[in-house]
Design a protein around this motif. Structure first.
Motif, PDB file in Angstrom:
ATOM      1  N   ILE A  85       0.835  -1.203   0.000  1.00 57.02           N
ATOM      2  CA  ILE A  85       0.000   0.000   0.000  1.00 57.02           C
ATOM      3  C   ILE A  85       0.869   1.252   0.000  1.00 57.02           C
ATOM      4  O   ILE A  85       0.610   2.207  -0.749  1.00 57.02           O
ATOM      5  N   ALA A 268      -7.803   1.758   2.678  1.00 56.53           N
ATOM      6  CA  ALA A 268      -6.405   1.458   3.057  1.00 56.53           C
ATOM      7  C   ALA A 268      -5.794   2.564   3.911  1.00 56.53           C
ATOM      8  O   ALA A 268      -4.617   2.880   3.784  1.00 56.53           O
ATOM      9  N   GLY A 308      -4.882   3.124  -3.089  1.00 54.16           N
ATOM     10  CA  GLY A 308      -4.634   2.427  -1.832  1.00 54.16           C
ATOM     11  C   GLY A 308      -5.596   1.271  -1.629  1.00 54.16           C
ATOM     12  O   GLY A 308      -5.195   0.153  -1.257  1.00 54.16           O
TER      13      GLY A 308
END
Length: 430
Positions: A85, A268, A308
């Motif tokens: 990420i 995320a 993300g």
């Protein structure tokens, strides 16, 4: 008075240990009411101020480290530094922000989500779970031509959709009626009483803010039956619970809502929301069609959240990983409950998998009315005691586990948590 005195002692020790958090909190009060911009993070005497996070650990401004079981109230599923990420977000930074048009990630993320959750044929993105629930309700109101919304006592669907204690003065002025969670007969009667005006039934399959009370399968099946019968839109708020297995709790229970709302970890660590459902409902937003519903939002498809979220689902939280995480965290809950029982304590963990709460009682409550009146006091004591031992829970006592936590870490959490309950429960008459 024994419990109140013990709470005072723990708070005094906390103040002595955290002078920098105290000083920053006091300075913040000059610009923010109460030094706060997110009500749920406040606790007395003052909240911790966090300096940094790495994996499943946090460091506060006084230099103390904590295992993070606050987990950003379930948004922190990936921990604080998932390398895939982080790499995806650095790539975004290299290629530009606020791109002023559809980007390369949004349709791919939409496809993944629709493949993952059975009720999603089409979806749209927004910026939070609160927004997602608002847009889902407005979709239902427009689709049915009705105005009334059935919700459940002590449910929380966002900052303007909160129903503890009879509701909040900050709630949006929809026409709400409430029913008791997991009460089949009372809820069925309420649906029948309002069926001619009922646009939507909005439910969390795990009643979160009330203490993570799981829905009974028969209760959700009844909601599906009654919504179909009267033509109301059944909405599952899976903003938190979509992390519980590969298809969230709709997959776990095998009950298909008409719409699903998402948020939290799916960005995320960045702002994220989504709402979706059947093609027939969601095509009302198709801008190519005459009279289409408008759904604006500058950051709905912001490239950071899209990239993300896509990286997280593709690499760290695949369907198989989600199922394995649910199994691992269910084992954690069972272990803690066994140890609490072996210690002769009338305390247990409720919840499912990685979303948990402490309760007084040998068995978790299945209705709000079954929650012991001293449960919140126990959670306050345990919260402060766990902080002394380097374990951060939410101020209200919820526990959120994250993907970086291996078996050794889960064992450490269990030891600290059980020890804290053993030490603090004598202050209560339980």
């Amino acid at each position: 008075m024994k419990a109140a005195g013990r709470l005072d002692d723990l708070r005094e020790a906390y103040v002595r240990k955290h002078p920098e958090s105290c000083a920053r909190h006091e300075r913040a009060q000059a610009w923010m009411p109460g030094g706060n911009t997110r009500s749920v993070l406040h606790f007395d005497p003052f909240p911790l101020v966090i300096a940094s996070g790495r994996a499943d650990m946090l460091t506060d401004v006084d230099g103390y480290e904590y295992i993070d079981c606050a987990g950003e109230f379930s948004a922190g599923l990936y921990g604080h530094s998932d390398p895939v990420i982080v790499a995806a977000l650095h790539e975004v930074l290299d290629n530009g922000l606020v791109l002023s048009g559809p980007n390369t990630a949004e349709s791919e993320l939409a496809e993944l989500l629709c493949q993952r959750f059975p009720s999603l044929e089409r979806l749209r993105f927004c910026n939070s779970g609160t927004e997602a629930n608002l847009f889902a309700l407005l979709t239902a109101i427009n689709a049915t031509g009705r105005k009334r919304v059935l919700v459940f006592e002590d449910a929380y669907h966002g900052g303007v959709l909160t129903f503890a204690g009879g509701g909040s003065p900050m709630n949006v002025p929809f026409d709400f009626v409430t029913a008791p969670f997991n009460d089949i007969e009372s809820t069925r009667a309420s649906v029948k009483r309002h069926e001619d005006d009922l646009a939507a039934i909005l439910v969390e399959p795990l009643l979160g803010a009330a203490g993570n009370i799981p829905a009974e399968a028969a209760f959700l099946a009844m909601l599906r039956e009654e919504a179909t019968r009267c033509g109301a839109v059944l909405i599952f708020d899976e903003v938190k619970t979509s992390r519980l297995g590969r298809a969230g709790l709709q997959g776990h229970y095998g009950v298909m809502p008409d719409m699903t709302t998402l948020g939290k970890y799916l960005g995320a660590g960045l702002s994220f929301g989504a709402f979706g459902g059947s093609k027939a409902l969601m095509d009302r937003f198709d801008p190519r069609l005459p009279g289409a519903l408008k759904h604006a939002g500058t950051f709905n498809n912001n490239i950071m959240s899209m990239r993300g979220g896509l990286a997280g689902l593709r690499s760290s939280f695949t369907p198989d990983a989600a199922d394995a995480f649910l199994q691992r965290t269910e084992a954690f809950r069972a272990t803690v409950n066994a140890r609490l029982s072996q210690a002769g304590l009338n305390v247990c963990l409720s919840g499912i998998g990685s979303i948990l709460s402490l309760h007084i009682g040998a068995q978790p409550p299945m209705k709000v009315a079954q929650i012991h009146p001293q449960t919140m006091l126990l959670r306050q004591l345990v919260h402060l005691k766990c902080l002394e031992r380097g374990l951060l829970l939410t101020p209200r006592g919820d526990i959120f586990l994250s993907l970086p936590m291996n078996e050794a870490r889960l064992g450490e959490i269990a030891e600290i948590l059980v020890s804290a309950v053993i030490q603090e429960s004598p202050a209560l008459a339980i």
